[in-house]
Design a protein around this motif. Structure first.
Motif, PDB file in Angstrom:
ATOM      1  N   GLN A 160      67.106  24.373  48.911  1.00 23.63           N
ATOM      2  CA  GLN A 160      66.432  24.347  50.298  1.00 23.63           C
ATOM      3  C   GLN A 160      67.116  24.847  51.303  1.00 23.63           C
ATOM      4  O   GLN A 160      68.286  24.845  51.411  1.00 23.63           O
ATOM      5  N   SER A 161      66.413  25.901  51.910  1.00 21.99           N
ATOM      6  CA  SER A 161      67.241  26.432  53.180  1.00 21.99           C
ATOM      7  C   SER A 161      67.039  25.377  54.471  1.00 21.99           C
ATOM      8  O   SER A 161      66.383  24.509  54.308  1.00 21.99           O
ATOM      9  N   SER A 162      68.098  25.373  55.227  1.00 21.64           N
ATOM     10  CA  SER A 162      67.978  24.582  56.392  1.00 21.64           C
ATOM     11  C   SER A 162      68.273  25.551  57.406  1.00 21.64           C
ATOM     12  O   SER A 162      68.576  26.579  57.409  1.00 21.64           O
ATOM     13  N   PRO A 163      68.157  24.992  58.998  1.00 22.18           N
ATOM     14  CA  PRO A 163      68.397  25.807  60.036  1.00 22.18           C
ATOM     15  C   PRO A 163      69.746  26.378  59.916  1.00 22.18           C
ATOM     16  O   PRO A 163      70.220  27.433  60.701  1.00 22.18           O
ATOM     17  N   MET A 208      76.840  39.733  43.857  1.00 24.95           N
ATOM     18  CA  MET A 208      75.286  39.083  43.636  1.00 24.95           C
ATOM     19  C   MET A 208      75.356  38.133  42.848  1.00 24.95           C
ATOM     20  O   MET A 208      76.047  38.576  41.932  1.00 24.95           O
ATOM     21  N   GLY A 209      74.572  37.211  42.901  1.00 26.05           N
ATOM     22  CA  GLY A 209      74.234  36.097  41.812  1.00 26.05           C
ATOM     23  C   GLY A 209      73.266  36.714  40.803  1.00 26.05           C
ATOM     24  O   GLY A 209      72.308  37.167  41.199  1.00 26.05           O
ATOM     25  N   VAL A 210      73.587  36.517  39.647  1.00 24.16           N
ATOM     26  CA  VAL A 210      72.816  37.216  38.637  1.00 24.16           C
ATOM     27  C   VAL A 210      72.608  36.054  37.591  1.00 24.16           C
ATOM     28  O   VAL A 210      73.258  35.072  37.229  1.00 24.16           O
ATOM     29  N   VAL A 211      71.264  36.172  36.854  1.00 20.99           N
ATOM     30  CA  VAL A 211      71.041  35.321  35.663  1.00 20.99           C
ATOM     31  C   VAL A 211      70.461  36.385  34.609  1.00 20.99           C
ATOM     32  O   VAL A 211      69.623  37.146  35.065  1.00 20.99           O
ATOM     33  N   HIS A 248      69.009  34.876  44.423  1.00 18.61           N
ATOM     34  CA  HIS A 248      69.054  34.976  45.924  1.00 18.61           C
ATOM     35  C   HIS A 248      69.472  33.484  46.383  1.00 18.61           C
ATOM     36  O   HIS A 248      69.083  32.592  45.935  1.00 18.61           O
ATOM     37  N   SER A 249      70.246  33.628  47.335  1.00 16.10           N
ATOM     38  CA  SER A 249      71.011  32.259  47.715  1.00 16.10           C
ATOM     39  C   SER A 249      70.030  31.794  48.984  1.00 16.10           C
ATOM     40  O   SER A 249      69.037  32.460  49.193  1.00 16.10           O
ATOM     41  N   ASN A 250      70.198  30.580  49.402  1.00 18.40           N
ATOM     42  CA  ASN A 250      69.443  30.151  50.369  1.00 18.40           C
ATOM     43  C   ASN A 250      69.587  30.477  51.931  1.00 18.40           C
ATOM     44  O   ASN A 250      69.061  29.982  52.697  1.00 18.40           O
ATOM     45  N   GLU A 251      70.375  31.687  51.941  1.00 24.46           N
ATOM     46  CA  GLU A 251      70.737  32.117  53.371  1.00 24.46           C
ATOM     47  C   GLU A 251      69.924  33.240  53.547  1.00 24.46           C
ATOM     48  O   GLU A 251      69.749  34.150  52.851  1.00 24.46           O
ATOM     49  N   TYR A 252      69.375  33.309  54.816  1.00 20.24           N
ATOM     50  CA  TYR A 252      68.465  34.106  55.539  1.00 20.24           C
ATOM     51  C   TYR A 252      69.368  34.668  56.595  1.00 20.24           C
ATOM     52  O   TYR A 252      69.411  33.896  57.418  1.00 20.24           O
ATOM     53  N   ARG A 253      69.902  35.929  56.594  1.00 17.88           N
ATOM     54  CA  ARG A 253      70.763  36.272  57.868  1.00 17.88           C
ATOM     55  C   ARG A 253      69.723  37.953  58.503  1.00 17.88           C
ATOM     56  O   ARG A 253      69.266  38.460  57.517  1.00 17.88           O
TER      57      ARG A 253
END
Lengths: 224, 153
Positions: free
Chosen positions: A171-174, B106-109, B128-133
């Motif tokens: 889960q993403s968070s802020p 990068m993460g791979v499976v 993909h990670s849970n990071e969004y930049r």
């Protein structure tokens, strides 16, 4: 009163949907790795929240029905399962559309995807059961029991990414998101919340009218 | 027994069943049997049992290990639990264009089988990670879509 509430919910839901779409598509920045593909998150994540909310409503209404015997609770359970299934379908479709360009596959049997698919088929089965029993009281009771048991999958869907190795991210968070992306996600979440409330209300009204109609028909057909 | 009492017992039974199911799945041994992928140390720890069978392997693409041949579509890289440093890693070979986001670090499976030296992957998936930049100055994520076309020039 009810009509104003319905109209209000509809206006708020569609207004927020429009605002969230504009914000998500044009105002929010692209993602550093994924580019524009990530924008489907503004629909995907609120769909997941709305589906979980709908199924939780179905659980609570089912318990209330069994303890009180009030047909209103049964109508809420039925309506929220129907609406939850729509959001669940949207969740699986948008996830798949995002998965192909990002992961490289439309679908994989990863724990999160598998449990979310089980959730979809469980509630589809629940609605099929609702359609299969004619007697009102038996249908309500049986469906309430089933509505409680299948809810066991929902916490598993939520925790699947933490418990098991999965391709789906946590889960993403802020904290893990750019602040400029958090706002459209929040708008989306509220848009789906109001859409959920509006849809469930409309369905509950329809189910109540149908139940009243059934009673009238039965009385008319009474030979006495 | 009245209908009301019957349905309350039904409610309690249903709640009990749901909780038991959940407790079994969350706390029971099922967790160990449900494995979507192994990481590299797990694959190596399985020794001969991990060889030959079709498995999934997850990890990070090691820095400086990627060899991509656009003419033959052959891809080779190393993966381990860290992209750099001295950790166990496995060499992966696959055929076909990898997903757009495939890159070092990068993460791979990957899906395929391990013969003890080389992991022959039939499918490479990017995690993909849970990071969004947002992109930093000068970075143009739209270019990601064009890199494949450029390679073919």
């Amino acid at each position: 009163m009810g009509r104003f509430l319905d109209l209000g919910l509809f206006i708020i839901a569609s207004g927020l949907l429009l605002l969230g779409s504009i914000w998500g598509l044009w105002i929010a920045p692209p993602e550093a790795m994924m580019g524009d593909v990530y924008r489907i998150m503004f629909v995907h994540v609120p769909s997941a929240w709305a589906a979980l909310m709908a199924y939780t409503t179905c659980l609570v209404a089912s318990v209330i029905y069994l303890f009180s015997g009030k047909s209103g609770a049964d109508h809420v359970a039925a309506a929220s399962a129907e609406v939850g299934l729509v959001f669940n379908a949207l969740l699986l479709i948008t996830g798949s559309l995002w998965g192909r360009p990002t992961w490289g596959v439309w679908w994989t049997w990863d724990p999160r995807l598998t449990t979310a698919a089980i959730m979809f088929f469980a509630y589809a089965g629940y609605l099929a059961l609702r359609g299969a029993i004619d007697d009102d009281r038996r249908r309500s009771t049986w469906c309430a029991v089933v509505g409680i048991i299948i809810y066991a999958d929902i916490p598993i869907v939520w925790f699947s990414v933490k418990m098991w190795n999965s391709l789906h991210q946590l889960q993403s968070s802020p904290k893990t998101m750019d602040p400029a992306m958090v706002t459209p996600l929040r708008i989306g979440a509220f848009a789906f919340l109001f859409a959920f409330l509006w849809l469930v209300r409309r369905r509950v009204v329809a189910l109540r009218l149908r139940a009243q109609n059934d009673i009238l028909m039965m009385n008319e057909g009474d030979p006495r | 027994m009245s209908t009301r009492k019957y349905s309350r017992i039904a409610a309690l039974c249903a709640l009990g069943t749901a909780s038991a199911l959940l407790a079994y799945l969350l706390l029971g041994d099922v967790e160990k049997n449900l494995v979507y992928y192994w990481d590299v140390p797990e694959l190596l720890a399985h020794g001969d049992a991990g060889k030959g069978a079709v498995v999934r392997l997850g990890g990070l693409v090691r820095k400086g290990s990627v060899v991509w041949q656009p003419e033959t579509l052959n891809l080779a890289f190393s993966m381990g639990n860290a992209a750099e440093g001295d950790v166990p890693h496995v060499r992966v070979q696959s055929h076909g264009t990898p997903p757009q986001m495939f890159q070092e670090g990068m993460g791979v499976v990957v899906e395929g089988s391990f013969n003890g030296e080389i992991f022959a992957a039939s499918r490479v998936m990017v995690k993909h990670s849970n990071e969004y930049r947002a992109p930093v100055d000068g970075q143009r994520p739209q270019d990601l879509y064009k890199t494949l076309a450029k390679d073919q020039d």
